[in-house]
Scaffold this active site. Structure first.
Site, PDB file in Angstrom:
ATOM      1  N   ASP A 339      -1.469   2.397   3.149  1.00 51.58           N
ATOM      2  CA  ASP A 339      -0.958   3.788   2.592  1.00 51.58           C
ATOM      3  C   ASP A 339       0.324   4.277   1.752  1.00 51.58           C
ATOM      4  O   ASP A 339       1.139   3.438   1.952  1.00 51.58           O
ATOM      5  CB  ASP A 339      -1.483   5.143   3.212  1.00 51.58           C
ATOM      6  N   GLU A 340       0.153   4.928   0.749  1.00 57.23           N
ATOM      7  CA  GLU A 340       0.943   5.437  -0.446  1.00 57.23           C
ATOM      8  C   GLU A 340       1.934   4.220  -0.537  1.00 57.23           C
ATOM      9  O   GLU A 340       3.087   4.012  -0.374  1.00 57.23           O
ATOM     10  CB  GLU A 340       1.552   6.426   0.679  1.00 57.23           C
TER      11      GLU A 340
END
Length: 580
Positions: A339-340
């Site tokens: 993620d991210e």
């Protein structure tokens, strides 16, 4: 095991149905019987609500099993010593029959391991005649543990009494019912983790998602890479050794709770740079430079650092870590994060900058990382869970061709039902952790210093108290969330369950119980038996009295759950309701 088609239980079921036809079952509320079962069972037949004395020599018998035996021992001690005193005295007739002497447990499959999709169904019969035994039948040891929890909640008072003349048949709606706890931003001791698992078992939650590493610290001792924790942990007394992990995993098995590890990568890896600075980009760079826009930041929050997929040494370190983590955690799921990914953290690295200058893309770099790490994890016989970003991020994501649907599950956290719909419409199984409903850290303000949003006059963001995912997620909001909302029947089949999440920027062991409970209890019931009554209406109004009682019982069991109402409301049921 098909309990309804089991000859002895089908006969019992027919008799109870006959009783309920001849003698209509009263509407049982917390006022009538506050010794409720949480989460509410799927089927709870009780023609004449009454109770019977529990023998002081009460026993539980069960077939030998490495984990059920420990659970039986634990529940027997609790049942004989708890003497729960309800906040509202039960309006029950206590029969004069001889005390209930025993609970007999049978299971049809004693060898089935605890894993995703395991049979957790059970049936429980407590007779109204004295001197005999209650009967708990389950397909597996794990289903028997769920039935033991139900039985324990039906015992109350001193001397102890137990609800009787009833039949329960119970099975969860969703196979995956979990809590994610981040132990990298702030550290939690092993005892904290075990207390959490114990409370999860009380609520029939079955997956502890352990977000064990992040940019802030790497507290997990990995034998083949000892410097990761030696240099990346907050301190010598803030590490998790292999012995610690074994203790947590075994405790989970004794409570019917799976422990799923998450090693978040390639982003959220700043702590890796303490041991291997050469494989981490933008490590320890200030996350959001002065005068820079949000899109020019180096991380989603302090601190920064992402693995460099163009450095071959990255994969040597990753494989060593993954190999050791898989050896420590026996669960079939391995959460690999993804993620991210923050573009600028990669862009400022000279090697990656050169790649991009030759018409390469950030998504190609992430694809290289996934294509170089996913096959290895799969080779270790694991199903891989990623956060939704790996497929749905608008800037850095990979092609579905790199994510085999039979081996990859996606966990959603953005945009509520919309992103769940996108995931299942693409044919992936989904775990729902929508930040709009299931993030327990939301609503406590921001944790960064020197934040001008708090200056006067208030900015527009003050309506959320400075929290990016505010406001606070109340138990009512959590309880009313339908995780398959807007999905077709076929799409809903791909939703394997949900998790509430506690990110630990502003939480540690001093507040963890209050941040999680009883809000996680609200999710527990909706994922076990739903949030609607037989007529299809949301039952949150009826749930408040039961949740009050359940919270009180959790506190008595050592879980410091926060209150949801003044005690006066509990003592005066219905008086704190609105007119709606």
């Amino acid at each position: 095991m098909d309990f309804i088609n089991n000859p002895s239980f089908s006969h019992l079921f027919s008799l109870i149905l006959l009783c309920t036809t001849l003698f209509p079952t009263p509407q049982i509320s917390a006022v009538d019987f506050p010794i409720n079962v949480w989460p509410k069972p799927t089927t709870f037949l009780w023609p004449r609500p009454q109770a019977i004395a529990l023998s002081p020599n009460f026993t539980i018998s069960a077939p030998p099993h490495p984990y059920l035996t420990a659970a039986v021992r634990r529940y027997l001690a609790q049942i004989l010593s708890e003497h729960h005193r309800p906040l509202v005295t039960p309006n029950l007739n206590v029969t004069s029959s001889p005390p209930l002497a025993a609970l007999t447990i049978t299971i049809s499959d004693g060898s089935g391991p605890l894993g995703h999709g395991v049979n957790e169904s059970y049936s429980l019969r407590i007779p109204d005649g004295g001197g005999g035994a209650a009967v708990l039948e389950a397909g597996t040891a794990w289903g028997a543990m769920r039935g033991l929890e139900t039985f324990s909640q039906l015992v109350y008072g001193k001397p102890s009494r137990v609800a009787c003349g009833l039949y329960v048949w119970d099975v969860p709606l969703f196979m995956h019912r979990g809590i994610m706890l981040d132990t990298a931003r702030n550290y939690y001791g092993v005892e904290d983790l075990m207390r959490l698992i114990g409370a999860m078992s009380m609520n029939k939650l079955n997956v502890f998602h352990w977000h064990v590493t992040d940019s802030h610290s790497f507290p997990l001792v990995v034998p083949s890479e000892p410097e990761m924790a030696e240099k990346g942990a907050y301190g010598e007394d803030m590490k998790y050794t292999a012995a610690d992990v074994k203790r947590v995993v075994e405790f989970g098995l004794e409570h019917g709770v799976r422990v799923v590890p998450e090693i978040d990568m390639p982003a959220h890896t700043g702590s890796w740079a303490k041991a291997y600075p050469e494989i981490v980009t933008c490590a320890d760079v200030f996350w959001w430079p002065a005068e820079a826009g949000w899109d020019d930041r180096f991380a989603a929050e302090p601190g920064s650092g992402q693995l460099n997929p163009l450095n071959p040494k990255t994969y040597q370190v990753v494989q060593n870590i993954v190999h050791d983590v898989v050896s420590m955690f026996p669960d079939q799921f391995f959460h690999a994060g993804a993620d991210e990914v923050t573009p600028n953290c990669w862009k400022i690295d000279p090697q990656i900058h050169s790649f991009l200058s030759k018409n390469g893309t950030l998504s190609q770099i992430l694809s290289l990382f996934i294509n170089s790490t996913l096959p290895y994890i799969l080779s270790l016989n694991r199903t891989v869970v990623y956060w939704e970003d790996v497929l749905l991020d608008a800037t850095v994501s990979v092609s579905p061709s790199l994510l085999p649907k039979q081996h990859v599950i996606l966990q959603t956290w953005n945009n509520g039902p919309a992103n769940t719909k996108r995931i299942v419409a693409a044919g992936y199984r989904a775990i729902v952790s929508s930040s709009d409903f299931y993030y327990l850290d939301c609503g406590h303000g921001d944790f960064v210093g020197n934040n001008s949003e708090y200056d006067q006059p208030p900015s527009a963001n003050q309506t959320d108290g400075g929290s990016w995912c505010g406001p606070f997620k109340s138990w009512q909001l959590i309880y009313n969330y339908d995780i398959t909302y807007g999905l077709t029947a076929a799409e809903a089949e791909l939703v394997i369950g949900g998790e509430v999440a506690l990110w630990s920027e502003q939480a540690d062991s001093t507040v963890v119980d209050q941040r999680i409970w009883p809000r996680a209890s609200a999710m527990a019931e909706t994922l076990w038996s739903g949030n609607r009554d037989g007529a299809g209406r949301k039952r949150f109004a009826e749930a408040v009295d039961r949740l009050n009682e359940w919270r009180y019982r959790m506190v008595a069991r050592g879980i410091r759950a926060e209150p949801i109402q003044p005690l006066w409301c509990v003592k005066n049921p219905g008086m704190c309701n609105t007119l709606h």
